[in-house]
Design an enzyme around this catalytic site. Structure first.
Site, PDB file in Angstrom:
ATOM      1  N   GLY A   1     -72.477 -38.264  46.834  1.00  0.00           N
ATOM      2  CA  GLY A   1     -71.467 -38.320  45.757  1.00  0.00           C
ATOM      3  C   GLY A   1     -72.000 -37.855  44.378  1.00  0.00           C
TER       4      GLY A   1
ATOM      5  CD  GLN B   1     -74.018 -37.913  38.920  1.00  0.00           C
ATOM      6  OE1 GLN B   1     -73.020 -38.250  39.600  1.00  0.00           O
ATOM      7  NE2 GLN B   1     -75.143 -38.184  39.527  1.00  0.00           N
TER       8      GLN B   1
ATOM      9  CB  CYS C   1     -78.505 -41.851  40.888  1.00  0.00           C
ATOM     10  SG  CYS C   1     -77.156 -40.767  39.496  1.00  0.00           S
ATOM     11  CG  LEU C   2     -77.622 -36.253  43.377  1.00  0.00           C
ATOM     12  CD1 LEU C   2     -76.278 -35.461  43.721  1.00  0.00           C
ATOM     13  CD2 LEU C   2     -78.584 -35.730  44.113  1.00  0.00           C
TER      14      LEU C   2
ATOM     15  CG  HIS D   1     -73.645 -44.720  42.357  1.00  0.00           C
ATOM     16  ND1 HIS D   1     -75.033 -44.987  42.281  1.00  0.00           N
ATOM     17  CD2 HIS D   1     -73.647 -43.513  41.907  1.00  0.00           C
ATOM     18  CE1 HIS D   1     -75.847 -44.087  41.757  1.00  0.00           C
ATOM     19  NE2 HIS D   1     -75.123 -43.176  41.326  1.00  0.00           N
ATOM     20  CD  GLU D   2     -71.275 -40.704  42.726  1.00  0.00           C
ATOM     21  OE1 GLU D   2     -71.263 -39.808  41.623  1.00  0.00           O
ATOM     22  OE2 GLU D   2     -72.317 -40.703  43.429  1.00  0.00           O
TER      23      GLU D   2
END
Length: 187
Positions: free
Chosen positions: A45, A50, A96-97, A138-139
């Site tokens: 995601g 981000q 998380c990225l 999350h997103e």
């Protein structure tokens, strides 16, 4: 086109993203760029913030762990909003990225309903459960300026304090270097 990820320490991750008023070629290109970036970074995601775009937009691509033959559940959600959730939560390790190498358990609702616009601008309602529900929460949190570490218990935050401080400091140093280079160019 691949986009650069925004990493913890960058203040944009704490900002609430703006509602998308018009779905045009710019938004459609952004969606494609987000999928490309997410796949390159091996995520499931990604929220627009981000990659530095403060728009209420998320993309997900979630594998079916029970049936590897099935294609991933792939979706772009414009202006997503959780309109219902059950009372049951389940903790699952998240990463998380925007927080490389930081992982911990986060409690999320196991069932949610999300209202969103699809690529064509049609309003949709998605019933999601289990892993897909967790990824969406999350997103969508990102679009509200909330990161997964904000959902951690205080003991978890204490345990990750050193790593988070180091990550934030590295990001801030990188931002300052870029700003200094830009100032020198413009002088």
């Amino acid at each position: 086109m691949l986009r650069e990820l925004v990493i913890y320490g960058d203040e944009r991750l704490q900002k609430v993203s703006e509602k998308i008023e018009k779905i045009d070629d710019e938004i459609l290109t952004l969606i494609d760029d987000m999928f490309e970036t997410m796949y390159k970074e091996r995520g499931v995601g990604l929220a627009a913030v981000q990659i530095g775009v403060l728009k209420r937009l998320v993309v997900i691509s979630v594998p079916d762990f029970d049936d590897e033959e099935k294609p991933d559940f792939k979706l772009a959600l414009i202006n997503p909003e959780i309109i219902w959730h059950n009372d049951e939560t389940e903790s699952l390790e998240e990463g998380c990225l925007s927080f490389p190498e930081i992982r911990d358990d986060v409690a999320r609702y196991t069932q949610i309903k999300v209202k969103y616009l699809d690529r064509e601008g049609n309003e949709q309602i998605l019933d999601a459960e289990n892993y897909i529900a967790k990824v969406l929460q999350h997103e969508i949190d990102h679009t509200n300026g909330i990161s997964f570490i904000d959902r951690l218990e205080s003991y978890q935050k204490r345990r990750l304090k050193r790593e988070l401080k180091e990550l934030r400091n590295n990001t801030v140093r990188g931002i300052k270097k870029v700003n200094n280079r830009e100032m020198l160019k413009n002088s």
